[in-house]
Design a protein around this motif. Sequence first.
Motif, PDB file in Angstrom:
ATOM      1  N   ASP A  80       0.704  -1.355  -0.020  1.00  0.00           N
ATOM      2  CA  ASP A  80       0.107   0.058   0.158  1.00  0.00           C
ATOM      3  C   ASP A  80       0.819   1.375  -0.166  1.00  0.00           C
ATOM      4  O   ASP A  80       0.635   2.320  -0.602  1.00  0.00           O
ATOM      5  N   ASP A  81       1.886   1.263   0.521  1.00  0.00           N
ATOM      6  CA  ASP A  81       2.796   2.332   0.435  1.00  0.00           C
ATOM      7  C   ASP A  81       3.304   2.504  -0.655  1.00  0.00           C
ATOM      8  O   ASP A  81       3.449   3.404  -0.964  1.00  0.00           O
ATOM      9  N   VAL A  82       3.518   1.431  -1.350  1.00  0.00           N
ATOM     10  CA  VAL A  82       4.551   1.430  -2.830  1.00  0.00           C
ATOM     11  C   VAL A  82       3.795   1.973  -3.292  1.00  0.00           C
ATOM     12  O   VAL A  82       3.906   3.592  -4.160  1.00  0.00           O
ATOM     13  N   ARG A  83       2.415   1.117  -3.927  1.00  0.00           N
ATOM     14  CA  ARG A  83       0.971   1.998  -4.404  1.00  0.00           C
ATOM     15  C   ARG A  83       0.828   3.430  -4.135  1.00  0.00           C
ATOM     16  O   ARG A  83       0.227   4.031  -5.699  1.00  0.00           O
ATOM     17  N   ASP A  84       0.100   4.067  -2.692  1.00  0.00           N
ATOM     18  CA  ASP A  84       0.525   4.959  -2.628  1.00  0.00           C
ATOM     19  C   ASP A  84       1.892   6.813  -3.473  1.00  0.00           C
ATOM     20  O   ASP A  84       0.746   7.661  -3.553  1.00  0.00           O
ATOM     21  N   LYS A  85       2.651   6.223  -3.107  1.00  0.00           N
ATOM     22  CA  LYS A  85       3.439   6.372  -3.277  1.00  0.00           C
ATOM     23  C   LYS A  85       3.833   6.894  -4.790  1.00  0.00           C
ATOM     24  O   LYS A  85       3.757   8.250  -5.397  1.00  0.00           O
TER      25      LYS A  85
END
Length: 88
Positions: A3-8
């Motif tokens: 989720d962190d990668v996706r959001d960034k």
Amino acid sequence: MADDVRDKVIRIMAEQAMLEPSDIEMTQTLDDLGIDSLGLVESIFAIEEEFDIQVPFNANEPQASEFDISSVAAIVGAVEGLVAAQKT
């Protein structure tokens, strides 16, 4: 982490497209977002800087690259793979 990668990645793509991150859908292409070749290169640089990774990307032949840019989801998946590989 995913989720962190996706959001960034979505935030970076939104900045290039001059959109809000909430306006970005995973199925959209760069064309859908209005990101041209220069915007793509800037996005790649921003992704490399954000995640401290090296993206295998040839700006002169993006279709021949190992880095899939066919959709936002593909870009997120490719970045997730590079980030995971870096940690091993």
